[in-house]
Design a protein around this motif. Structure first.
Motif, PDB file in Angstrom:
ATOM      1  N   GLY A 982      27.398 -53.758 -70.483  1.00  0.00           N
ATOM      2  CA  GLY A 982      26.120 -54.092 -71.106  1.00  0.00           C
ATOM      3  C   GLY A 982      24.954 -54.045 -70.164  1.00  0.00           C
ATOM      4  O   GLY A 982      23.796 -53.932 -70.600  1.00  0.00           O
ATOM      5  N   ASP A 983      25.238 -54.140 -68.864  1.00  0.00           N
ATOM      6  CA  ASP A 983      24.151 -53.988 -67.903  1.00  0.00           C
ATOM      7  C   ASP A 983      23.738 -52.517 -67.823  1.00  0.00           C
ATOM      8  O   ASP A 983      24.417 -51.643 -68.353  1.00  0.00           O
ATOM      9  N   LEU A 984      22.627 -52.279 -67.114  1.00  0.00           N
ATOM     10  CA  LEU A 984      22.138 -50.905 -66.980  1.00  0.00           C
ATOM     11  C   LEU A 984      22.603 -50.292 -65.672  1.00  0.00           C
ATOM     12  O   LEU A 984      22.717 -50.977 -64.641  1.00  0.00           O
ATOM     13  N   CYS A 985      22.862 -49.001 -65.712  1.00  0.00           N
ATOM     14  CA  CYS A 985      23.224 -48.269 -64.502  1.00  0.00           C
ATOM     15  C   CYS A 985      21.955 -47.974 -63.708  1.00  0.00           C
ATOM     16  O   CYS A 985      20.834 -48.177 -64.185  1.00  0.00           O
ATOM     17  N   ASP A 986      22.142 -47.443 -62.516  1.00  0.00           N
ATOM     18  CA  ASP A 986      20.989 -47.218 -61.655  1.00  0.00           C
ATOM     19  C   ASP A 986      20.108 -46.060 -62.128  1.00  0.00           C
ATOM     20  O   ASP A 986      19.011 -45.868 -61.628  1.00  0.00           O
ATOM     21  N   ARG A 987      20.572 -45.267 -63.103  1.00  0.00           N
ATOM     22  CA  ARG A 987      19.689 -44.264 -63.702  1.00  0.00           C
ATOM     23  C   ARG A 987      18.893 -44.868 -64.848  1.00  0.00           C
ATOM     24  O   ARG A 987      17.682 -44.645 -64.976  1.00  0.00           O
ATOM     25  N   CYS A 988      19.547 -45.639 -65.699  1.00  0.00           N
ATOM     26  CA  CYS A 988      18.901 -46.139 -66.917  1.00  0.00           C
ATOM     27  C   CYS A 988      17.910 -47.269 -66.626  1.00  0.00           C
ATOM     28  O   CYS A 988      16.921 -47.422 -67.366  1.00  0.00           O
ATOM     29  N   GLU A 989      18.167 -48.031 -65.596  1.00  0.00           N
ATOM     30  CA  GLU A 989      17.305 -49.201 -65.339  1.00  0.00           C
ATOM     31  C   GLU A 989      15.852 -48.809 -65.123  1.00  0.00           C
ATOM     32  O   GLU A 989      14.945 -49.371 -65.771  1.00  0.00           O
ATOM     33  N   PRO A 990      15.541 -47.831 -64.252  1.00  0.00           N
ATOM     34  CA  PRO A 990      14.117 -47.472 -64.072  1.00  0.00           C
ATOM     35  C   PRO A 990      13.524 -46.794 -65.307  1.00  0.00           C
ATOM     36  O   PRO A 990      12.328 -46.936 -65.570  1.00  0.00           O
ATOM     37  N   VAL A 991      14.353 -46.087 -66.068  1.00  0.00           N
ATOM     38  CA  VAL A 991      13.842 -45.431 -67.281  1.00  0.00           C
ATOM     39  C   VAL A 991      13.395 -46.479 -68.286  1.00  0.00           C
ATOM     40  O   VAL A 991      12.315 -46.392 -68.878  1.00  0.00           O
ATOM     41  N   VAL A 992      14.233 -47.505 -68.490  1.00  0.00           N
ATOM     42  CA  VAL A 992      13.895 -48.575 -69.433  1.00  0.00           C
ATOM     43  C   VAL A 992      12.651 -49.317 -68.949  1.00  0.00           C
ATOM     44  O   VAL A 992      11.754 -49.652 -69.748  1.00  0.00           O
ATOM     45  N   ALA A 993      12.579 -49.562 -67.642  1.00  0.00           N
ATOM     46  CA  ALA A 993      11.410 -50.261 -67.097  1.00  0.00           C
ATOM     47  C   ALA A 993      10.140 -49.461 -67.355  1.00  0.00           C
ATOM     48  O   ALA A 993       9.094 -50.024 -67.720  1.00  0.00           O
ATOM     49  N   GLN A 994      10.223 -48.142 -67.197  1.00  0.00           N
ATOM     50  CA  GLN A 994       9.062 -47.280 -67.441  1.00  0.00           C
ATOM     51  C   GLN A 994       8.646 -47.317 -68.904  1.00  0.00           C
ATOM     52  O   GLN A 994       7.464 -47.398 -69.230  1.00  0.00           O
ATOM     53  N   LEU A 995       9.633 -47.297 -69.807  1.00  0.00           N
ATOM     54  CA  LEU A 995       9.330 -47.319 -71.240  1.00  0.00           C
ATOM     55  C   LEU A 995       8.755 -48.666 -71.647  1.00  0.00           C
ATOM     56  O   LEU A 995       7.810 -48.742 -72.462  1.00  0.00           O
ATOM     57  N   ASP A 996       9.311 -49.733 -71.074  1.00  0.00           N
ATOM     58  CA  ASP A 996       8.799 -51.081 -71.388  1.00  0.00           C
ATOM     59  C   ASP A 996       7.358 -51.218 -70.921  1.00  0.00           C
ATOM     60  O   ASP A 996       6.515 -51.780 -71.630  1.00  0.00           O
ATOM     61  N   ALA A 997       7.077 -50.693 -69.748  1.00  0.00           N
ATOM     62  CA  ALA A 997       5.725 -50.798 -69.210  1.00  0.00           C
ATOM     63  C   ALA A 997       4.733 -50.018 -70.061  1.00  0.00           C
ATOM     64  O   ALA A 997       3.593 -50.449 -70.273  1.00  0.00           O
TER      65      ALA A 997
END
Length: 999
Positions: A982-997
């Protein structure tokens, strides 16, 4: 306190899933008519012609289908092939017009109109000729209109508003003008020869109008008494002939022998019989005679029989029935006036004096003549000759001064004045014994012929058990006969080169330094065949053997619906008028009024002041419909009515049966008038069979109706079927086959649906190919390879390969490989990802290429695909062949890698099946290090194989275990960088952060 997995975030809204309005369910039967209507409203064909104006020409000439009945599956295959030829040439940027046409004259239409008359109990002969022809014209026009709409529905793009019809007045005038070229050059003659004749339809038939069926016939052995011979032992003996056409015995005029065949004369039960020695056993068995060679009277070669004379076996019987008549000696060629009297001319004549003529005919000596065609394959080695009813018979008898007697009338009955089986020949009850010669009871062992021969003591055997192939009219399905009648012919072996028009290229054969011109129609045609490209190549030998051995071309037919043979014949001489001014007046009248212009009332007008109308006969025969269609090149390619066309055509395309039909008539007509063929290439296809390989037949219930298929599946399914089979050979269709084609279609459709969804909102440029991932380079290299192969397939007219390459590329290289690997990047990489943007750039290139490649095959679907992405982009069918990047890749390396990928997937499958893992994403894989090509990291391999991880080992086998890593909550990959499920991998984490921002 750690967060519960139940409350972990749902990341589905952050995944870039494909989006498209293009439906998975095609609904072709509902969509296609609307698309076709839009093409017609927007005049797509005219727009394409305008777009290609001034480009390199590709001239396809459409062979005319017959305007008679609904489109059948053969039409569907034929026109789909024609359509893809023109579409692919247009796609290549050429100006490739498609002018459709129909054959409208001839017996099939006339026969159908007569059927309507018969239902109303009307006689065609009681209707004015013009009125009858008008009904034929209306019938043909009805079916032209019907077939045109059906072919439009099939997606055939052509000049439907301006087709050619052989019954158009301009066309009829051009046909007459072409005939006049033959006449003015002296390349026509009227002669009497045996031709295939239909007693049911009462007309001569061309070979292309005949089909062969197995039948069972009566075979008989008949004894001809020898009355004179240089071999004394043979006088009084009986020469035994064998035939499977008893009806030809009444017009026998000679007996043929093989000069090199060994013959024997044997005395059996007090009678002597002559026959070929190698066939003695077969004869004795048929006649149930005790053959004892100790009773052999004479043995010798056929050449020893020269000068032998026999008497017709029916003579004594007829004489006994008419005592007191003295027929006289007679002559070997029949009565003096029979050579110039046809059965149709004497029909209904009185019988005064005819008995003497009849008996004179049967009293005439039947000479033995040498025939190279006589064999010992079957029969008795002695062949009875009826010059009225056989090609060999006619030629051999004419060589020896024996002419036909024209005893059989147009309806297949013996003429009224014929003594034996004529109108006056009645049975004991007063009933006329005359019947059509193809009537089976008439030829039966108990029929009138065999009964009379039996009464005359000449019938040695008769049995209804001889099975063989026999010609039938393909329209009426009735048996045909060979019948000698006066007809108009084009000579095959008369010098004609000096008469062809000035476009004819002088051709020479060189042998030993000497140069000889090709001077006959046969030679010109054979040279043209040598100069023509045939696809498949076997077509060259097929048509070549036919032309090499064909007899003179019979042009005339004895019917009403067709182009008349517009000749004036001088009374008494039989010569036809050769006057260009007269011909010009006739041609002009036909151009103005059509074939009805050829009317006796206009004889003086046509002839003009220079000729006495009473001295000339207007020919009443019409032209063979194959001559009509053989002239289509003249009025379609040369007339100027279709300015986009030009002569000669690059390609003719029809079924393989047209080697003896349209291909051949076009070849002969053009060679005789222009010195060369009207085509540069010929493409032929085979015939469509039922799914079990049998011929389709309504009686067997195994036909496939393309109209119903379009209603159920859509036209694109028929087209995909037609272009998926090896159409150069006979091929099959059936419900199961169509279901398989439907599966193929769905895979292609899903490829386009995926492309449309993945490219939603895409605006980009690949840029430098060196900067993109190696997988994209490889796929572009595959596309470049496909492009070259498709171009070659178009050049080879190999549309089976074209379609298969397209389907395989979409299924194997894209869906099962490239799309499968890159869907993770498409869904989960960030918007600025180089890999994701490179992927979508390649998808854009693939889209533009594939939609163009598919457009000639799936004409409706390709239009739907193009319109979905570019609603205002015009028609896909106006586009040209794509320019794909000229990219290369190490194909061997990638082939090795793809093989290893298949091994990995195969090794994963048992664990997935046993539910140890749910997919390859949960698999840790060890592969043999020796099988991994250079240049790939373990991470690359895991991405390509779609597994959790890949490592290399020393084993030669692939091993798979379930991974212990946790699953990313967004991309679902099981990776070391994920702390827990359920946690994010090191690829998905920055992508989600960018979309959230961004939100």
């Amino acid at each position: 306190m750690p967060e519960s997995t139940d409350t972990k975030r749902d990341y589905r809204d952050t995944v870039f899933l494909p989006k498209t309005d293009f439906p998975m369910k095609a609904g072709l039967p509902q969509k296609e008519p609307g698309i076709a209507a839009r093409w017609e409203t927007e005049e797509l064909y005219k727009e394409l012609r305008e777009a290609r104006k001034g480009r390199e020409k590709f001239i396809f000439h459409d062979g005319p289908p017959y305007a008679n009945g609904d489109m059948h599956i053969g039409h569907a295959l034929n026109h789909t092939l024609k359509d893809i030829v023109c579409r692919t040439q247009n796609l290549l940027g050429k100006d490739a017009p498609y002018v459709p046409g129909w054959d409208c004259h001839g017996l099939p239409i006339e026969w159908k109109v007569e059927e309507q008359y018969r239902k109303k109990k009307l006689d065609k002969n009681e209707v004015p000729a013009k009125e009858f022809r008008a009904e034929c014209r209306a019938y043909a026009q009805h079916w032209v209109d019907v077939q045109r709409e059906q072919l439009k529905r099939l997606g055939i793009m052509a000049d439907w508003d301006n087709p050619y019809l052989t019954m158009q007045f301009d066309s009829e005038a051009t046909i007459v003008a072409e005939l006049m070229k033959f006449a003015e050059a002296g390349n026509l003659y009227r002669g009497s020869k045996p031709v295939m004749w239909s007693p049911v339809e009462e007309t001569a038939l061309a070979e292309a109008e005949v089909e062969y069926e197995d039948i069972t016939s009566t075979q008989i052995d008949v004894a001809f008494e020898i009355v004179e011979s240089p071999v004394p032992e043979l006088v009084g003996a009986h020469a035994v002939i064998w035939t499977t056409t008893p009806w030809t015995i009444p017009v026998n005029q000679a007996v043929a022998y093989g000069p090199e065949v060994e013959y024997t004369c044997v005395s059996i039960e007090g009678k002597k019989y002559l026959f070929a020695l190698p066939l003695s056993g077969e004869f004795a068995e048929r006649a149930d005679l005790p053959l004892e060679y100790k009773h052999r009277v004479w043995t010798g070669k056929g050449s020893d029989l020269a000068g032998t004379v026999a008497r017709h076996p029916i003579y004594n019987l007829l004489k006994s029935r008419r005592p007191g008549l003295d027929p006289g000696q007679g002559s070997s060629s029949g009565t003096a006036d029979e050579g110039s009297t046809t059965p149709d001319q004497v029909r209904g004549d009185g019988r005064n004096g005819e008995m003497e003529k009849a008996l004179a005919f049967y009293a005439n000596p039947r000479p033995f003549l040498p025939g190279d065609f006589v064999t010992t394959d079957s029969g008795t080695g002695l062949v009875h000759m009826s010059p009225d009813h056989g090609e060999d018979d006619f030629l051999l008898c004419r060589e020896h001064g024996i002419e036909p007697v024209f005893a059989v009338m147009a309806d297949g009955r013996y003429r009224d004045d014929w003594e034996w089986l004529g109108a006056g020949d009645v049975d004991a009850e007063g009933k006329e014994r005359r019947r059509s010669v193809i009537n089976k009871p008439f030829n039966a062992p108990e029929g009138p012929i065999c009964s009379d021969l039996r009464e005359a003591g000449a019938l040695l055997s008769a049995s209804e058990d001889y099975q063989h192939s026999y010609p039938h009219s393909w329209r009426s399905k009735a048996k045909v006969i060979f019948r000698c009648t006066p007809q108009w012919f084009v000579p095959m072996d008369k010098p004609i080169l000096e008469h062809v028009d000035n476009r004819a290229e002088q051709r020479w054969e060189s042998e030993g330094g000497a140069q000889e011109p090709l001077v006959t129609l046969r030679q010109l045609a054979m040279q043209a065949i040598a100069d023509t490209r045939f696809v498949p190549e076997k077509g060259r030998n097929r048509i070549g053997s036919m032309v090499e051995g064909r007899p003179d071309w019979v042009l005339s037919r004895q019917r009403a619906w067709g182009v008349p043979i517009t000749l004036f014949v001088k009374n008494g001489t039989g010569e036809y008028l050769q006057d260009r001014d007269v011909n010009a007046r006739v041609i002009a009248a036909v151009r103005e009024e059509g074939v009805d212009a050829w009317d006796d009332a206009r004889k003086a007008e046509f002839l003009g002041s220079g000729y006495d109308p009473d001295e000339y006969e207007m020919v009443s025969d019409i032209l063979d419909v194959w001559f009509d269609s053989g002239c289509t090149h003249a009025f379609v390619l040369e007339s100027g009515r279709w300015p986009e066309m030009q002569w000669p055509a690059d390609l003719y395309l029809e079924g393989s049966d047209q080697h003896r039909g349209w291909f051949q008539s076009s070849l002969l007509e053009s060679c005789a008038t222009r010195g060369r063929a009207p085509f540069n290439q010929i493409l032929t296809h085979g015939f469509t069979m039922a799914s079990d390989g049998r011929k389709m037949s309504k009686s067997l219930g195994n036909t496939i109706d393309p109209l119903k298929v379009m209603e159920q599946y859509g036209a694109d399914i028929i087209r995909l079927w037609a272009l998926s089979v090896d159409f150069t050979e006979d091929h099959r269709i059936g419900d199961e086959i169509l279901k398989g084609v439907g599966d193929q279609y769905r895979k292609l459709r899903n490829t386009f649906r995926y492309l449309l969804g993945a490219l939603d909102g895409f605006v980009g440029d690949m840029g430098d190919t060196g900067a993109i991932p190696e997988l994209e380079v490889y796929v572009l290299a595959l596309l470049a390879d496909l492009d070259g192969k498709l171009r070659q397939a178009v050049d080879d007219y190999d549309f089976n390969t074209y379609t298969r390459l397209l389907v395989d590329f979409c299924n194997e290289d894209l869906s099962a490989f490239y799309f499968d690997i890159r869907k993770d990047s498409l869904y989960c990489d960030g918007p600025d990802s180089v890999r994701r943007n490179a992927y979508r750039t390649v998808l854009d290139i693939l889209f533009h290429a594939l939609v163009r490649y598919a457009a000639p095959v799936l004409v409706y679907t390709a239009e739907e695909v193009w319109g979905t992405r570019y609603p205002d982009g015009g028609s896909v069918h106006l586009l040209e062949w794509p320019n794909v990047p000229g990219v290369s890749a190490d194909g061997a390396k990638w082939s090795t890698l793809r093989e290893l990928r298949e091994d990995v997937m195969e090794a994963i499958e048992p664990l997935r099946r046993d539910k140890v893992i749910r997919s390859g994403l949960e698999a840790d894989v060890v592969v043999p290090a020796s099988m991994v090509p250079d240049g790939f990291t373990d991470a690359d391999l895991a991405e390509l194989f779609i597994t959790a991880s890949v490592t290399r080992g020393d084993s030669e086998a692939v091993t798979v275990t379930r991974t212990s890593e946790s699953k990313c909550g967004r991309c679902w990959r099981l990776l070391p960088s994920v702390a827990e499920d359920g946690d994010l991998c090191d690829r998905c984490e920055p992508v989600v952060a960018q979309l959230d921002a961004a939100q």
